[in-house]
Design a protein around this motif. Structure first.
Motif, short mmCIF file in Angstrom:
data_model
loop_
_atom_site.label_atom_id
_atom_site.label_comp_id
_atom_site.label_asym_id
_atom_site.label_seq_id
_atom_site.Cartn_x
_atom_site.Cartn_y
_atom_site.Cartn_z
N MET A 1 8.71 -12.19 5.87
CA MET A 1 9.03 -11.90 4.48
C MET A 1 7.99 -12.49 3.54
N LEU A 2 7.41 -13.63 3.93
CA LEU A 2 6.33 -14.20 3.12
C LEU A 2 5.16 -13.25 3.06
N PHE A 3 4.81 -12.67 4.20
CA PHE A 3 3.70 -11.71 4.23
C PHE A 3 4.04 -10.48 3.41
N VAL A 4 5.27 -9.98 3.53
CA VAL A 4 5.68 -8.79 2.77
C VAL A 4 5.55 -9.05 1.27
N PHE A 5 6.00 -10.22 0.83
CA PHE A 5 5.88 -10.55 -0.59
C PHE A 5 4.42 -10.61 -1.01
N GLY A 6 3.60 -11.30 -0.21
CA GLY A 6 2.18 -11.44 -0.56
C GLY A 6 1.41 -10.14 -0.47
N ALA A 7 1.92 -9.20 0.33
CA ALA A 7 1.23 -7.92 0.51
C ALA A 7 1.74 -6.84 -0.44
N THR A 8 2.69 -7.18 -1.30
CA THR A 8 3.23 -6.19 -2.24
C THR A 8 3.03 -6.60 -3.69
N PRO A 10 1.38 -9.07 -5.40
CA PRO A 10 0.00 -9.20 -5.91
C PRO A 10 -0.76 -7.88 -5.91
N VAL A 11 -0.47 -7.03 -4.92
CA VAL A 11 -1.15 -5.73 -4.85
C VAL A 11 -0.75 -4.86 -6.03
N TRP A 12 0.53 -4.85 -6.37
CA TRP A 12 0.98 -4.05 -7.52
C TRP A 12 0.25 -4.48 -8.79
N VAL A 90 -6.67 -10.88 3.29
CA VAL A 90 -7.40 -9.79 3.91
C VAL A 90 -6.65 -8.47 3.71
N ASN A 91 -5.35 -8.50 3.86
CA ASN A 91 -4.56 -7.29 3.62
C ASN A 91 -4.73 -6.80 2.18
N ASP A 92 -4.62 -7.72 1.23
CA ASP A 92 -4.75 -7.32 -0.18
C ASP A 92 -6.15 -6.84 -0.50
N TRP A 93 -7.14 -7.42 0.15
CA TRP A 93 -8.53 -7.01 -0.07
C TRP A 93 -8.73 -5.54 0.32
N THR A 94 -8.01 -5.08 1.34
CA THR A 94 -8.15 -3.69 1.77
C THR A 94 -7.21 -2.75 1.01
N MET A 95 -6.05 -3.26 0.59
CA MET A 95 -5.04 -2.39 -0.02
C MET A 95 -5.21 -2.22 -1.53
N ILE A 96 -5.71 -3.24 -2.21
CA ILE A 96 -5.83 -3.15 -3.67
C ILE A 96 -6.72 -1.98 -4.10
N PRO A 97 -7.89 -1.76 -3.50
CA PRO A 97 -8.68 -0.58 -3.91
C PRO A 97 -7.95 0.73 -3.67
N PHE A 98 -7.22 0.83 -2.56
CA PHE A 98 -6.49 2.06 -2.26
C PHE A 98 -5.45 2.36 -3.33
N PHE A 99 -4.65 1.36 -3.67
CA PHE A 99 -3.61 1.58 -4.66
C PHE A 99 -4.19 1.69 -6.08
N SER A 100 -5.35 1.12 -6.30
CA SER A 100 -6.01 1.31 -7.60
C SER A 100 -6.35 2.79 -7.81
N LEU A 143 5.85 5.20 -6.40
CA LEU A 143 5.05 5.56 -5.22
C LEU A 143 4.29 4.36 -4.68
N VAL A 144 3.63 3.62 -5.57
CA VAL A 144 2.88 2.43 -5.14
C VAL A 144 3.79 1.41 -4.50
N ALA A 145 4.96 1.17 -5.11
CA ALA A 145 5.90 0.19 -4.56
C ALA A 145 6.40 0.61 -3.19
N ALA A 146 6.74 1.88 -3.03
CA ALA A 146 7.26 2.36 -1.75
C ALA A 146 6.20 2.29 -0.65
N LEU A 147 5.00 2.80 -0.94
CA LEU A 147 3.95 2.82 0.09
C LEU A 147 3.51 1.42 0.48
N SER A 148 3.35 0.53 -0.50
CA SER A 148 2.90 -0.83 -0.18
C SER A 148 3.96 -1.60 0.59
#
Length: 218
Positions: A1-8, A10-12, A90-100, A143-148
């Motif tokens: 759950m810590l990873f899920v929080f950190g991967a959603t 901050p990415v949003w 590392v996850n956010d580094w790859t996901m933030i550009p995608f969701f941007s 959409l961003v919330a669901a996919l992330s």
């Protein structure tokens, strides 16, 4: 759950903030956009291997950060606390550009006339964002919330490739995907593996359904 929080969360926030920056005209914008979106291009396993090399205890990242703290060796991937933070970064580094990119597509649908009307009425940039731009971005936000969230719950590649013992140290980075793998193909306990798979499906279904329901509320 810590990873899920950190991967959603901050990415949003960061992906939206960066999308707003790139939505404006500035010098060499297309060049900076190309550089910024480059982490999306390679497969995730390639990203994991590259970061694993960079995060060697005596590697490049340690060489940059170590002098600040007066150390010459940092065990990024074998320390239970640091490794969890590394997986999120590392996850956010790859996901933030995608969701941007998704946010940018949503911003393209916001009429400029409404923003200009707000400016003429004396609204500040903050007021224009919260009262005009953000409400019109609600479908994009859902959409961003669901996919992330789905991506975070399905996390597997980074933890499998980068962490010791596929989810270590001491199961600090053990995700549901890795748990299913271990139960099914390492311990050969197919019943528990199937149960964990159903649990993963149920969690993703419930969270996504809740997000879609909230997105329909006025």
């Amino acid at each position: 759950m810590l990873f899920v929080f950190g991967a959603t969360v901050p990415v949003w926030v960061l992906s939206l903030w960066l999308a707003l920056r790139f939505d404006r005209c500035f010098a060499s914008r297309n060049i900076w956009k190309s550089l910024f979106f480059s982490p999306v291009l390679p497969p995730l396993v390639v990203v994991a291997v590259i970061w694993k090399v960079l995060l060697h205890p005596n590697g490049l990242v340690t060489g940059l950060v170590g002098p600040i703290f007066g150390v010459t060796e940092i065990r990024w991937l074998t320390d239970p606390v640091l490794s969890r933070l590394v997986m999120i970064v590392v996850n956010d580094w790859t996901m933030i550009p995608f969701f941007s990119m998704i946010w940018l597509a949503g911003l393209a649908g916001v009429p400029d006339d409404l923003r200009r009307a707000g400016e003429l009425d004396g609204a500040s940039d903050k007021q224009i964002f919260f009262l005009i731009t953000l409400p019109l971005l609600k479908p994009t936000a859902v959409l961003v919330a669901a996919l992330s969230t789905i991506n975070a719950f399905q996390a597997f590649v980074l933890q499998y490739e980068m962490t010791p013992d596929r989810g270590g140290p001491a199961d600090a980075n053990l995700t549901l995907g890795l748990l299913i793998l271990k139960y099914g193909f390492q311990y050969f306990r197919m019943g528990e593996a199937a149960a964990a798979s159903v649990l993963l499906f149920a969690v993703i279904l419930l969270v996504t359904a809740a997000q879609l329901w909230l997105g329909r509320q006025k």
